[in-house]
Design an enzyme around this catalytic site. Structure first.
Site, PDB file in Angstrom:
ATOM      1  N   ARG A   1      44.853  62.768  42.245  1.00  0.00           N
ATOM      2  CA  ARG A   1      43.457  62.404  42.550  1.00  0.00           C
ATOM      3  C   ARG A   1      43.340  61.692  43.897  1.00  0.00           C
ATOM      4  NH1 ARG A   1      39.370  58.280  40.661  1.00  0.00           N
ATOM      5  NH2 ARG A   1      37.396  59.372  40.352  1.00  0.00           N
TER       6      ARG A   1
ATOM      7  N   ILE B   1      33.154  61.550  43.677  1.00  0.00           N
ATOM      8  CA  ILE B   1      34.148  62.191  42.806  1.00  0.00           C
ATOM      9  C   ILE B   1      33.911  61.572  41.439  1.00  0.00           C
ATOM     10  CG2 ILE B   1      35.932  60.482  43.450  1.00  0.00           C
ATOM     11  CD1 ILE B   1      38.056  62.638  42.940  1.00  0.00           C
ATOM     12  N   SER B   2      33.813  62.407  40.403  1.00  0.00           N
ATOM     13  CA  SER B   2      33.469  61.907  39.072  1.00  0.00           C
ATOM     14  C   SER B   2      34.560  60.985  38.533  1.00  0.00           C
ATOM     15  CB  SER B   2      33.285  63.068  38.102  1.00  0.00           C
ATOM     16  OG  SER B   2      32.241  63.905  38.538  1.00  0.00           O
ATOM     17  N   GLN B   3      34.139  60.130  37.612  1.00  0.00           N
ATOM     18  CA  GLN B   3      35.037  59.210  36.915  1.00  0.00           C
ATOM     19  C   GLN B   3      36.042  60.034  36.075  1.00  0.00           C
ATOM     20  OE1 GLN B   3      32.667  57.090  34.164  1.00  0.00           O
ATOM     21  NE2 GLN B   3      34.370  55.915  33.314  1.00  0.00           N
TER      22      GLN B   3
END
Ligand code: SAH
Length: 210
Positions: free
Chosen positions: A33, A59-61
């Site tokens: 990530r 950027i999503s959790q």
């Protein structure tokens, strides 16, 4: 900061929050990530939080990415998946080996170009990209066994249900800022079963492309 131990801590946290699918947890463990965020934020990449990726997008959790992936593949491995909102490509990378082909649409060209490059560097080849507006889905390749939307419309775009194959699942955040719910629809014998997956916070699904 990006070590195996840091990643394992994130995986443990997601397990405690109810993520149970080992294939999904394995992807969270193995997808780097930190390469999807700016270098300045790399040290925070394995925190369970959304982070900025430029152009007002995020950027999503990790928990949400894991939850959406789990919901999408709950009925078995989907062959064709439509993703609306490529963003930095992190969700795409997590999902990639868990399905056949991903058709991924993004409205911001610059963001998608970066995602395309990074996914190639990570040897991810089962993604077809389109720079465009995902409001109408991608009819050319419909129907899909799974549709994943990573930006929130105020109401469900009905046309997406029409692009869902029998047995297929649509996972989508719906609602205005501050009042969004993650919903999973399953296409079952001409009907759509609907499951509420809880409150979420996504950037809005916007019209047009830039
Ligand atoms: N999937 C990403 C998160 C993306 S954020 C991740 O893994 O982190 C949501 C993305 O949806 C943004 O990049 C935004 O530009 C895009 N988006 C918003 N409206 C859209 C639309 N109508 N069509 C396609 N993409 C859209």
């Amino acid at each position: 900061m990006t070590s195996a131990r840091t990643r394992e801590r994130l995986v443990d946290r997601l397990k405690r929050q109810g993520i149970a699918d080992e294939t999904v947890l394995d992807r969270i463990r193995n997808v780097p990530r930190h390469l999807f965020v700016d270098e300045a934020l790399a040290s925070r990449a394995y925190e369970d939080t959304a982070l900025p990726i430029g152009q007002g997008q995020t950027i999503s959790q990790p928990f949400i990415v894991a939850r959406m992936t789990e919901a999408l593949i709950a009925g078995g491995r989907p062959e064709k998946v439509l993703e609306i909102g490529t963003g930095c490509g992190y969700q795409t990378a997590v999902l990639s080996p868990l399905c056949g082909t991903i058709y991924s649409i993004e409205r911001i060209g610059a963001i998608q170009r970066r995602a395309r490059r990074l996914l190639r560097e990570l040897d991810i080849y089962n993604v077809r990209f389109k720079h465009g507006d995902g409001w109408k889905g991608w009819p050319t390749h419909a129907p899909y066994d799974g549709i994943l939307v990573t930006a929130a419309p105020p109401n469900l775009p009905e046309v997406l249900l029409e692009q869902l194959a029998p047995g297929g699942r649509l996972v989508i955040p719906v609602g205005p800022a501050g009042r969004q719910t993650l919903v999973a629809y399953t296409h079952q014998g001409g009907q759509f079963e609907c499951e509420d997956l809880g409150a979420v916070s996504f950037v809005p699904l916007l019209q047009g492309r830039t």
